[in-house]
Scaffold this motif. Structure first.
Motif, PDB file in Angstrom:
ATOM      1  N   ASN A 167     -37.412 -24.047   2.716  1.00  0.00           N
ATOM      2  CA  ASN A 167     -37.489 -25.057   3.362  1.00  0.00           C
ATOM      3  C   ASN A 167     -37.338 -25.134   4.869  1.00  0.00           C
ATOM      4  O   ASN A 167     -36.847 -25.955   5.512  1.00  0.00           O
ATOM      5  N   SER A 168     -37.868 -24.081   5.378  1.00  0.00           N
ATOM      6  CA  SER A 168     -37.403 -23.721   6.905  1.00  0.00           C
ATOM      7  C   SER A 168     -37.787 -25.040   7.712  1.00  0.00           C
ATOM      8  O   SER A 168     -38.686 -25.474   8.144  1.00  0.00           O
ATOM      9  N   PHE A 169     -36.372 -25.517   8.422  1.00  0.00           N
ATOM     10  CA  PHE A 169     -36.680 -26.273   9.231  1.00  0.00           C
ATOM     11  C   PHE A 169     -37.044 -25.952  10.666  1.00  0.00           C
ATOM     12  O   PHE A 169     -37.606 -26.651  11.603  1.00  0.00           O
ATOM     13  N   ILE A 170     -37.049 -24.692  10.883  1.00  0.00           N
ATOM     14  CA  ILE A 170     -37.530 -24.273  12.383  1.00  0.00           C
ATOM     15  C   ILE A 170     -38.987 -24.171  12.060  1.00  0.00           C
ATOM     16  O   ILE A 170     -39.662 -24.665  13.294  1.00  0.00           O
ATOM     17  N   CYS A 171     -39.524 -23.882  11.200  1.00  0.00           N
ATOM     18  CA  CYS A 171     -41.225 -24.103  10.958  1.00  0.00           C
ATOM     19  C   CYS A 171     -41.298 -25.615  11.321  1.00  0.00           C
ATOM     20  O   CYS A 171     -42.536 -25.815  12.016  1.00  0.00           O
ATOM     21  N   ARG A 172     -40.852 -26.503  10.694  1.00  0.00           N
ATOM     22  CA  ARG A 172     -41.183 -28.069  11.002  1.00  0.00           C
ATOM     23  C   ARG A 172     -40.864 -28.281  12.281  1.00  0.00           C
ATOM     24  O   ARG A 172     -41.883 -29.018  12.795  1.00  0.00           O
ATOM     25  N   ASP A 173     -39.756 -27.769  12.978  1.00  0.00           N
ATOM     26  CA  ASP A 173     -39.292 -28.150  14.309  1.00  0.00           C
ATOM     27  C   ASP A 173     -40.419 -27.725  15.253  1.00  0.00           C
ATOM     28  O   ASP A 173     -40.790 -28.259  16.312  1.00  0.00           O
ATOM     29  N   ALA A 174     -41.115 -26.343  14.773  1.00  0.00           N
ATOM     30  CA  ALA A 174     -42.048 -25.815  15.736  1.00  0.00           C
ATOM     31  C   ALA A 174     -43.503 -26.463  15.617  1.00  0.00           C
ATOM     32  O   ALA A 174     -44.139 -26.016  16.408  1.00  0.00           O
ATOM     33  N   GLY A 175     -43.476 -27.372  14.763  1.00  0.00           N
ATOM     34  CA  GLY A 175     -44.886 -27.936  14.273  1.00  0.00           C
ATOM     35  C   GLY A 175     -45.847 -26.899  13.798  1.00  0.00           C
ATOM     36  O   GLY A 175     -47.009 -27.070  13.582  1.00  0.00           O
ATOM     37  N   ILE A 176     -45.252 -26.042  12.968  1.00  0.00           N
ATOM     38  CA  ILE A 176     -46.260 -24.792  12.294  1.00  0.00           C
ATOM     39  C   ILE A 176     -46.519 -25.368  11.256  1.00  0.00           C
ATOM     40  O   ILE A 176     -47.705 -25.214  10.609  1.00  0.00           O
ATOM     41  N   ARG A 177     -45.908 -26.127  10.363  1.00  0.00           N
ATOM     42  CA  ARG A 177     -46.323 -26.700   9.058  1.00  0.00           C
ATOM     43  C   ARG A 177     -45.553 -27.807   8.640  1.00  0.00           C
ATOM     44  O   ARG A 177     -44.456 -27.848   8.916  1.00  0.00           O
ATOM     45  N   ALA A 178     -46.254 -28.712   7.968  1.00  0.00           N
ATOM     46  CA  ALA A 178     -45.562 -29.882   7.625  1.00  0.00           C
ATOM     47  C   ALA A 178     -44.904 -29.607   6.201  1.00  0.00           C
ATOM     48  O   ALA A 178     -44.788 -28.382   5.825  1.00  0.00           O
ATOM     49  N   LYS A 179     -44.273 -30.504   5.829  1.00  0.00           N
ATOM     50  CA  LYS A 179     -43.643 -30.275   4.228  1.00  0.00           C
ATOM     51  C   LYS A 179     -44.706 -29.951   3.229  1.00  0.00           C
ATOM     52  O   LYS A 179     -45.711 -30.327   3.101  1.00  0.00           O
ATOM     53  N   GLU A 180     -44.259 -28.708   2.461  1.00  0.00           N
ATOM     54  CA  GLU A 180     -45.273 -28.011   1.695  1.00  0.00           C
ATOM     55  C   GLU A 180     -45.327 -29.028   0.513  1.00  0.00           C
ATOM     56  O   GLU A 180     -44.556 -29.982   0.186  1.00  0.00           O
ATOM     57  N   PRO A 181     -46.533 -29.129   0.024  1.00  0.00           N
ATOM     58  CA  PRO A 181     -47.036 -29.770  -1.224  1.00  0.00           C
ATOM     59  C   PRO A 181     -46.253 -29.450  -2.406  1.00  0.00           C
ATOM     60  O   PRO A 181     -45.855 -28.248  -2.411  1.00  0.00           O
ATOM     61  N   THR A 182     -45.914 -30.200  -3.258  1.00  0.00           N
ATOM     62  CA  THR A 182     -45.248 -29.767  -4.480  1.00  0.00           C
ATOM     63  C   THR A 182     -45.742 -28.993  -5.361  1.00  0.00           C
ATOM     64  O   THR A 182     -44.724 -27.895  -5.893  1.00  0.00           O
ATOM     65  N   LYS A 183     -47.107 -28.654  -5.221  1.00  0.00           N
ATOM     66  CA  LYS A 183     -47.544 -27.814  -5.919  1.00  0.00           C
ATOM     67  C   LYS A 183     -47.476 -26.227  -5.583  1.00  0.00           C
ATOM     68  O   LYS A 183     -47.588 -25.176  -6.112  1.00  0.00           O
ATOM     69  N   HIS A 184     -46.721 -26.115  -4.313  1.00  0.00           N
ATOM     70  CA  HIS A 184     -46.660 -24.773  -3.875  1.00  0.00           C
ATOM     71  C   HIS A 184     -45.170 -24.609  -3.946  1.00  0.00           C
ATOM     72  O   HIS A 184     -44.504 -23.307  -3.580  1.00  0.00           O
ATOM     73  N   LEU A 185     -44.426 -25.503  -4.733  1.00  0.00           N
ATOM     74  CA  LEU A 185     -42.924 -25.153  -4.745  1.00  0.00           C
ATOM     75  C   LEU A 185     -42.630 -25.132  -6.231  1.00  0.00           C
ATOM     76  O   LEU A 185     -43.132 -25.861  -6.983  1.00  0.00           O
ATOM     77  N   ALA A 186     -41.235 -24.633  -6.419  1.00  0.00           N
ATOM     78  CA  ALA A 186     -40.839 -24.820  -7.748  1.00  0.00           C
ATOM     79  C   ALA A 186     -39.320 -24.703  -7.613  1.00  0.00           C
ATOM     80  O   ALA A 186     -38.726 -24.643  -6.489  1.00  0.00           O
ATOM     81  N   VAL A 187     -38.897 -25.281  -8.814  1.00  0.00           N
ATOM     82  CA  VAL A 187     -37.100 -25.258  -8.742  1.00  0.00           C
ATOM     83  C   VAL A 187     -36.731 -24.251  -9.589  1.00  0.00           C
ATOM     84  O   VAL A 187     -37.094 -24.262 -10.735  1.00  0.00           O
ATOM     85  N   GLY A 188     -35.642 -23.259  -9.081  1.00  0.00           N
ATOM     86  CA  GLY A 188     -35.249 -22.500 -10.030  1.00  0.00           C
ATOM     87  C   GLY A 188     -33.625 -22.741 -10.339  1.00  0.00           C
ATOM     88  O   GLY A 188     -33.169 -23.312  -9.454  1.00  0.00           O
ATOM     89  N   VAL A 189     -33.406 -22.814 -11.581  1.00  0.00           N
ATOM     90  CA  VAL A 189     -32.138 -23.386 -12.004  1.00  0.00           C
ATOM     91  C   VAL A 189     -31.629 -21.977 -12.780  1.00  0.00           C
ATOM     92  O   VAL A 189     -32.271 -21.615 -13.826  1.00  0.00           O
ATOM     93  N   LYS A 190     -30.457 -21.583 -12.397  1.00  0.00           N
ATOM     94  CA  LYS A 190     -29.703 -20.470 -13.059  1.00  0.00           C
ATOM     95  C   LYS A 190     -28.370 -20.574 -13.024  1.00  0.00           C
ATOM     96  O   LYS A 190     -27.551 -21.228 -12.547  1.00  0.00           O
ATOM     97  N   SER A 191     -28.041 -19.971 -14.231  1.00  0.00           N
ATOM     98  CA  SER A 191     -26.826 -19.635 -14.761  1.00  0.00           C
ATOM     99  C   SER A 191     -26.387 -18.234 -14.595  1.00  0.00           C
ATOM    100  O   SER A 191     -27.336 -17.361 -14.676  1.00  0.00           O
TER     101      SER A 191
END
Length: 435
Positions: A167-191
């Protein structure tokens, strides 16, 4: 040239994020004699990382010789199990090999311990570590990034390295990329489940510091794109699910319920029985593969690790840490050259991409570029697990009826499945191309 530094700086390089990628970048630059600041948002390196993972660690012996003897690794992974689940059954492909332990390829780690150790190695190399610092914005000057701002403090450098995660805020602040589409992300849930060392070794048939890693597909995510995992540590197990975000949102399921469902499956629950819950949490992970790797530099800025999209899920393995380490090594080489030239333009720092292409990071990302699309196939998360289960049932359900050869039995199971032959052939072809 406009991008040659003309202002005073506090450090040659500022690295934001003390994970694997950030620590490797900082360490390598410091060993070359450059002044480096490593900024970490957590109270100490590793404090924000959910424990547990498999680290394909050959790259670390190149970066830090003696890594396996010195680093706080948990177990050497000598068994890799690919498990296909249906709702009530499982079919395992269990691969164990002494060679994996003799020339260690992978280890299980607890990130809180590993990252703290890496940060200490950075300090020993001369890196200045600042923990508990939240970087709020980048400092820009003549369209070049020249530093960071945290609260009322402003620190300047020739090059800033973004190593602040998916979720790099530096990339967003630098205008490198917008928020990634959800198909490029996953939620990891771990115990993380605590168990006595002897119990773990008995349940997984391990000796000494041998370890096992399970990659699980099929019914473990209730039809949602993703998979399950189970890794052995010395005195705990790391277990959970990774769920593709777009699929999870469209289905309306909750990640915690799917996590609990997986842990109660008859293939998984016996491993955990009698254990103590030590840790539980969620973490966003990169899932887009090569499609996420773009815009790695700006004048005065380099992006590494998961912030750059370096993560791979092939179904057989889930890789992030080795790619992060490799990207840190490549970044350090490119930044070192830029510092020696005094040229921090984008064209100068683009040597980073060349360095990536010269090592396994760039090559492997391209090799498995089709893997995310292949793993979007919904049949991977239901139909194939049930089909394999039905084939094996036809082999081992020895009642009094006459037996068939394996092929006719498999064809009978296939005819009962919701798939058709065209789908099967297409999936096989796609799998060969992707994996």
């Amino acid at each position: 040239m406009d991008d040659v530094v003309t202002t005073d700086v506090d450090f040659d390089v500022i690295v934001v994020g003390a994970g694997v990628a950030g620590c490797v970048t900082a360490h390598q630059l410091a060993t070359k004699g450059h002044s480096v600041l490593l900024v970490e948002r957590g109270q100490n390196a590793g404090s924000k990382n959910l424990s547990g993972g498999v680290f394909y660690c050959r790259i670390m012996e190149e970066i830090m010789p003696g890594f396996l003897d010195e680093a706080p690794v948990e177990r050497r992974i000598t068994r890799n199990c690919l498990s296909f689940l249906s709702e009530t059954s499982f079919v395992n492909v269990d691969y164990g090999d002494a060679r994996l332990g003799q020339s260690v390829t992978a280890v299980s780690v607890l990130r809180a311990k590993l990252d703290e150790w890496l940060a200490t190695k950075c300090e020993e190399a001369g890196v200045m570590l600042m923990s508990g610092v939240k970087v709020e914005t980048l400092v820009m000057e003549n369209e070049r990034i020249v530093g960071i701002r945290a609260g009322d403090d402003e620190l300047r450098a020739h090059v800033v390295v973004a190593a602040d995660g998916v979720n790099s805020f530096i990339c967003r602040d630098a205008g490198i990329r917008a928020k990634e589409p959800t198909k490029h992300l996953a939620v990891g849930v771990k115990s993380v489940i605590g168990l006595p060392r002897k119990v773990i070794e008995e349940r997984f048939n391990l000796t000494g510091d041998e370890g096992a890693a399970y990659a699980v597909v099929g019914d473990c995510t209730n039809g949602i794109g993703g998979g399950g995992f189970l890794y052995t540590n010395l005195e705990s197990l790391s277990v959970g699910v990774v769920l593709r975000l777009d699929d999870l949102v469209s289905r309306g399921d909750t990640s915690s319920e799917l996590h609990d469902r997986f842990l109660s499956h008859p293939a998984i629950e016996p491993f955990l029985r009698g254990g103590e819950l030590l840790e539980y949490g969620c973490h966003m992970v990169a899932e887009g593969g090569q499609a996420m790797v773009h815009d790695l530099t700006r004048p005065g800025l380099v992006v590494v690790g998961e912030a750059a999209g370096f993560a791979l899920n092939t179904g057989f393995t889930v890789r992030g840490m080795d790619l992060a380490a490799g990207s840190g090594l490549a970044a350090a080489r490119a930044i070192d050259a830029a510092l020696l030239k005094g040229d921090f333009s984008k064209s100068s720092l683009d040597a980073y991409s060349v360095e990536l292409d010269n090592i396994f990071v760039g090559k492997d990302m391209r090799t498995y570029a089709r893997a995310p699309q292949f793993l979007e196939n919904p049949r991977m998360y239901g139909a194939y697990g049930q089909l394999l289960s039905d084939v094996m049932y036809s082999v081992y359900n020895l009642d009094t009826t006459p037996r068939q050869h394996l092929l006719p039995g498999a064809m009978a199971a296939f005819k009962k499945s919701p798939m058709n032959l065209i789908q099967l052939v297409k999936d096989m072809y796609a799998g060969v191309r992707a994996l």
